[in-house]
Scaffold this active site. Structure first.
Site, mmCIF file in Angstrom:
data_model
loop_
_atom_site.group_PDB
_atom_site.id
_atom_site.type_symbol
_atom_site.label_atom_id
_atom_site.label_comp_id
_atom_site.label_asym_id
_atom_site.label_seq_id
_atom_site.Cartn_x
_atom_site.Cartn_y
_atom_site.Cartn_z
ATOM 1 N N LEU A 103 -52.685 30.594 42.221
ATOM 2 C CA LEU A 103 -53.286 31.849 42.058
ATOM 3 C C LEU A 103 -51.910 32.656 41.338
ATOM 4 C CD1 LEU A 103 -54.667 32.915 45.544
ATOM 5 C CD2 LEU A 103 -55.975 32.358 43.450
ATOM 6 N N ASP A 104 -52.491 33.499 40.406
ATOM 7 C CA ASP A 104 -51.483 34.174 39.630
ATOM 8 C C ASP A 104 -50.614 35.130 40.377
ATOM 9 O OD1 ASP A 104 -52.797 33.155 37.360
ATOM 10 O OD2 ASP A 104 -53.933 35.052 36.967
ATOM 11 N N LEU A 105 -49.320 35.522 40.145
ATOM 12 C CA LEU A 105 -48.502 36.118 40.356
ATOM 13 C C LEU A 105 -48.979 37.446 41.305
ATOM 14 C CD1 LEU A 105 -45.379 36.409 40.990
ATOM 15 C CD2 LEU A 105 -45.120 37.748 39.046
ATOM 16 N N THR A 107 -52.202 38.225 41.769
ATOM 17 C CA THR A 107 -53.582 37.771 42.441
ATOM 18 C C THR A 107 -53.219 37.645 44.073
ATOM 19 O OG1 THR A 107 -54.706 36.906 40.332
ATOM 20 C CG2 THR A 107 -55.285 36.171 42.654
ATOM 21 N N HIS A 195 -55.981 31.118 34.324
ATOM 22 C CA HIS A 195 -56.445 32.651 34.177
ATOM 23 C C HIS A 195 -57.650 32.877 33.967
ATOM 24 C CE1 HIS A 195 -52.154 33.695 34.365
ATOM 25 N NE2 HIS A 195 -51.935 33.425 33.124
#
Length: 247
Positions: A103-105, A107, A195
């Site tokens: 998961l993104d930073l 998110t 993403h």
């Protein structure tokens, strides 16, 4: 399956292999009530009883944790700049755990953490089409037009368009402070491109302002968990995950 005693203990968090060897030599370990001959002694995890400093140590080949990833940490084992998801797992026994996917930073939400490589591969393999559901806040008014476009698949700069995705509009209201409209949505995708959720909304002229993963296959984020908290999966959850990775 027979294991070396030092590996058995190291895998279960008793210490490093070198530390474990010292514990064995100092007679801090018992196997079936007897001091072992040495760190190379073989033990059967299913039959033998291993005590370390008086405490029984049960061997588990695989471990599975549900983790509520907060914003600001990275989905990695190590990182030089940011805390990792494993930094939050203070009670983890073994040293071979890793997050399944990323998961993104910025998110948050559900992450599976395990040491089961085959299961992780099956859950992430594109051909398996394991569904992932996200809750998001979107700047702007998300309409039925976007619902139709997402259902058809979108061009996001990859070789192929995204697979059809299910977009549900939960609400749309104006934020007085920001003087803008915010749409709340749920999005189900069947793949995990880089993403992807953010790029899909960018493709239709929208911007994601908040993103949270709430499920992965049959695994749903426990409502009792707070960001940064985790728990072991139940036997039923593990079985459902394995079944979903086989389909």
């Amino acid at each position: 399956m027979l294991l070396r005693l030092d590996k058995y203990l190291a895998d279960m968090g008793a210490g490093t292999r070198s530390e474990v060897k010292q514990y064995i030599r100092k007679k801090q370990v018992l196997v079936n009530g007897i001091f072992p001959k040495g760190p190379e002694q073989k033990v059967d995890p299913c039959k033998d009883q291993v005590l370390f400093q008086g405490t029984p140590i049960t061997y588990e080949k695989y471990e599975y944790f549900m983790f509520y990833k907060p914003q600001g940490c990275v989905s990695a084992v190590t990182d030089q700049r940011y805390p990792t998801v494993l930094d939050f797992m203070k009670e983890k026994n073994r040293k071979d755990l890793f997050p399944v996917g990323r998961l993104d930073l910025d998110t948050e939400g559900l992450l599976l953490i395990t040491n089961d490589g085959p299961l992780a591969h099956n859950l992430l393999a594109p051909r398996k089409h394991v569904p992932k559901i996200y809750y998001a806040k979107i700047a702007g008014n998300v309409s039925e037009k976007e619902v139709e476009l997402f259902a058809e698949g979108l061009e996001i700069g990859e070789k192929h368009p995204t697979l059809p995705a299910e977009l549900k509009i939960l609400s749309c209201k104006e934020e007085p402070i920001q003087n803008t409209w915010i749409s709340e949505i749920e999005l189900t995708i069947m793949e995990g491109k880089f993403h992807q959720v953010k790029r899909m909304f960018e493709a239709v002229g929208k911007h994601v302002v908040y993103l949270k993963r709430i499920s992965m296959g049959p695994l749903k984020l426990d409502e009792l968990l707070q960001p940064g908290e985790y728990r072991k999966l139940t036997d039923k959850e593990i079985q459902l995950l394995k079944e979903s990775g086989q389909c």
